[in-house]
Scaffold this active site. Structure first.
Site, short mmCIF file in Angstrom:
data_model
loop_
_atom_site.label_atom_id
_atom_site.label_comp_id
_atom_site.label_asym_id
_atom_site.label_seq_id
_atom_site.Cartn_x
_atom_site.Cartn_y
_atom_site.Cartn_z
N GLU A 263 -6.51 2.40 -7.66
CA GLU A 263 -6.98 3.17 -6.49
C GLU A 263 -6.46 4.60 -6.55
OE1 GLU A 263 -5.54 -0.04 -3.94
OE2 GLU A 263 -7.52 -0.13 -3.03
N ALA B 286 0.42 -1.66 -5.67
CA ALA B 286 1.37 -1.48 -4.57
C ALA B 286 2.54 -2.43 -4.82
CB ALA B 286 0.68 -1.81 -3.25
N GLU C 256 -6.11 -7.81 -6.50
CA GLU C 256 -5.51 -8.22 -5.22
C GLU C 256 -5.97 -9.60 -4.77
OE1 GLU C 256 -6.85 -5.25 -5.87
OE2 GLU C 256 -5.59 -3.65 -5.06
N GLY D 33 -3.33 -0.85 -6.47
CA GLY D 33 -3.11 0.51 -5.97
C GLY D 33 -3.04 1.54 -7.09
N1 CO8 Z 1 4.94 -4.86 -7.32
C1 CO8 Z 1 6.24 -5.17 -7.47
N2 CO8 Z 1 6.80 -5.51 -8.64
C2 CO8 Z 1 5.98 -5.58 -9.71
C3 CO8 Z 1 4.60 -5.29 -9.63
C4 CO8 Z 1 4.08 -4.92 -8.36
N3 CO8 Z 1 2.79 -4.57 -8.17
N4 CO8 Z 1 4.05 -5.45 -10.86
C5 CO8 Z 1 5.07 -5.81 -11.68
N5 CO8 Z 1 6.22 -5.90 -11.00
C6 CO8 Z 1 7.54 -6.27 -11.51
C7 CO8 Z 1 7.61 -7.74 -11.85
O1 CO8 Z 1 7.89 -8.52 -10.69
C8 CO8 Z 1 8.73 -7.76 -12.88
O2 CO8 Z 1 9.96 -7.70 -12.19
P1 CO8 Z 1 11.21 -8.65 -12.70
O3 CO8 Z 1 11.51 -8.11 -14.08
O4 CO8 Z 1 12.25 -8.38 -11.70
O5 CO8 Z 1 10.69 -10.04 -12.74
C9 CO8 Z 1 8.56 -6.45 -13.61
O6 CO8 Z 1 7.76 -5.61 -12.75
C10 CO8 Z 1 7.80 -6.59 -14.93
O7 CO8 Z 1 6.60 -7.27 -14.65
P2 CO8 Z 1 6.07 -8.50 -15.54
O8 CO8 Z 1 7.23 -9.29 -16.08
O9 CO8 Z 1 5.06 -9.24 -14.74
O10 CO8 Z 1 5.39 -7.70 -16.77
P3 CO8 Z 1 4.24 -8.20 -17.72
O11 CO8 Z 1 4.14 -7.18 -18.80
O12 CO8 Z 1 4.43 -9.62 -18.10
O13 CO8 Z 1 2.89 -8.15 -16.83
C11 CO8 Z 1 1.34 -7.13 -15.28
C12 CO8 Z 1 2.38 -6.92 -16.41
C13 CO8 Z 1 0.11 -7.86 -15.82
C14 CO8 Z 1 0.94 -5.73 -14.78
C15 CO8 Z 1 1.99 -7.95 -14.15
O14 CO8 Z 1 3.25 -7.39 -13.81
C16 CO8 Z 1 1.17 -7.99 -12.89
O15 CO8 Z 1 0.20 -8.73 -12.82
N6 CO8 Z 1 1.58 -7.24 -11.85
C17 CO8 Z 1 0.95 -7.27 -10.55
C18 CO8 Z 1 -0.41 -6.59 -10.57
C19 CO8 Z 1 -1.03 -6.69 -9.20
O16 CO8 Z 1 -1.30 -7.75 -8.69
N7 CO8 Z 1 -1.29 -5.51 -8.58
C20 CO8 Z 1 -1.86 -5.43 -7.27
C21 CO8 Z 1 -0.79 -5.29 -6.24
S1 CO8 Z 1 -1.40 -5.33 -4.59
C22 CO8 Z 1 -2.06 -3.83 -4.37
O17 CO8 Z 1 -1.98 -2.95 -5.18
C23 CO8 Z 1 -2.75 -3.65 -3.07
C24 CO8 Z 1 -2.79 -2.22 -2.68
C25 CO8 Z 1 -3.19 -2.09 -1.25
C26 CO8 Z 1 -2.06 -1.84 -0.31
C27 CO8 Z 1 -2.68 -1.30 0.91
C28 CO8 Z 1 -1.90 -1.40 2.13
C29 CO8 Z 1 -2.68 -0.95 3.36
#
Ligand code: CO8
Length: 255
Positions: A109, A63, A129, A106
């Site tokens: 999911e 998400a 998460e 997400g």
């Molecule tokens: N949301 C927003 N932006 C994101 C997300 C995300 N989930 N993932 C990556 N990005 C963005 C980064 O902020 C970055 O932006 P910027 O260039 O502006 O800094 C860009 O994408 C590239 O990301 P990275 O530089 O981090 O790329 P890497 O290749 O180094 O790493 C990863 C890739 C490992 C995937 C890393 O980006 C990461 O860990 N991302 C987050 C993963 C995460 O925690 N996902 C869970 C999110 S929470 C969720 O899904 C809950 C769902 C439930 C919602 C329900 C509501 C009721």
């Protein structure tokens, strides 16, 4: 559409998540666009399967954290944030996830809402998460546990670790693992095969398999038998069996 690319080839509709600057993070806009695009197609008799995919590097990194970060509990509750994903899960058209790279949070999911999961060797699955101070919120604690069992679900959800495509296949999250350059072809071939069968039988089969999650064995077997009997009211059953006996290809109409 800002967040998706949609392509229709014959009876197969492919949806490509497209927010490359945020690794296809799932936003409210993406969900709204997805539902608006697929809702009419879900009842279109000429559509037999959906393929959901991302890019080579990422299926979806979860998400959209930026969108959620500042919300209060009241905002989340009033918006019923992301409840629309259950509408996606309930679409009756078979959904095939073609996964390359990250399918996290997400994104994982979303994969679990699909009926078939075709993963490339590069695919990485996880529910990270916990590292953000929250928990899965689009069904992850429920669907992952049903798919891979309590032991592995606890491992993934409590530690936030990821698993690769092979582990995910062994665990029961993934249907097939293929070389990365074969993902699209394999997913489209599977989609075309499904879309070529009787839509009525395909829907019935999906409903019976899903029933296994929510009923006892004896109730599920009875449900299956009743559905099986009912399919003998369809033209497609007559066509399918006649075609076999006459040694020709069947022509299903969904009737
Ligand atoms: N949301 C927003 N932006 C994101 C997300 C995300 N989930 N993932 C990556 N990005 C963005 C980064 O902020 C970055 O932006 P910027 O260039 O502006 O800094 C860009 O994408 C590239 O990301 P990275 O530089 O981090 O790329 P890497 O290749 O180094 O790493 C990863 C890739 C490992 C995937 C890393 O980006 C990461 O860990 N991302 C987050 C993963 C995460 O925690 N996902 C869970 C999110 S929470 C969720 O899904 C809950 C769902 C439930 C919602 C329900 C509501 C009721």
């Amino acid at each position: 559409m800002n967040t998706l690319k949609l392509e229709r080839q014959g009876r197969v509709v492919t949806v490509r998540l497209h927010r490359p600057h945020v690794l296809n993070a799932l936003s409210a806009e993406l969900l709204a666009e997805l539902l608006d695009a697929l809702r009419p197609l879900d009842t279109d008799p000429d559509v037999g399967a959906f393929v959901v995919t991302g890019s080579e590097k990422v299926f979806a990194a979860g998400a959209d954290i930026k969108e959620m970060a500042g919300k209060s509990a009241v905002d989340m509750a009033h918006e019923d944030y992301f409840s629309g994903w259950e509408e996606f899960a309930a679409f009756r058209t078979p959904k095939i996830a073609a996964v390359s790279g990250y399918a996290l949070g997400g994104g994982c999911e979303l994969v679990m809402m699909c009926d078939l999961v075709i993963a490339g060797e590069s695919a990485v699955f996880g529910q990270p998460e916990i590292k953000l101070g929250v928990i899965p919120g689009i069904g992850g604690t429920q669907r992952l546990t049903r798919l891979v069992g309590r032991a592995k679900a606890m491992d993934l959800i409590l530690t936030g670790r990821t698993m690769n495509a092979r582990e995910a296949e062994r665990a029961g999250l993934v249907s097939r693992v293929v070389p990365d350059d074969r993902i699209t072809t394999e997913a489209e071939q599977a989609a075309e095969a499904i879309a070529s069968y009787s839509r009525t039988a395909v829907t019935a089969a999906r409903e019976c398999v899903d029933r296994a999650e929510n009923s006892s064995l004896s109730e599920g077997v009875l449900f299956e038998r009743r559905v099986f009997h009912a399919l003998f009211a369809t033209e497609d059953q007559k066509e399918g069996m006649s075609a076999f006996l006459e040694k020709r290809e069947p022509r299903f109409t969904g009737r």
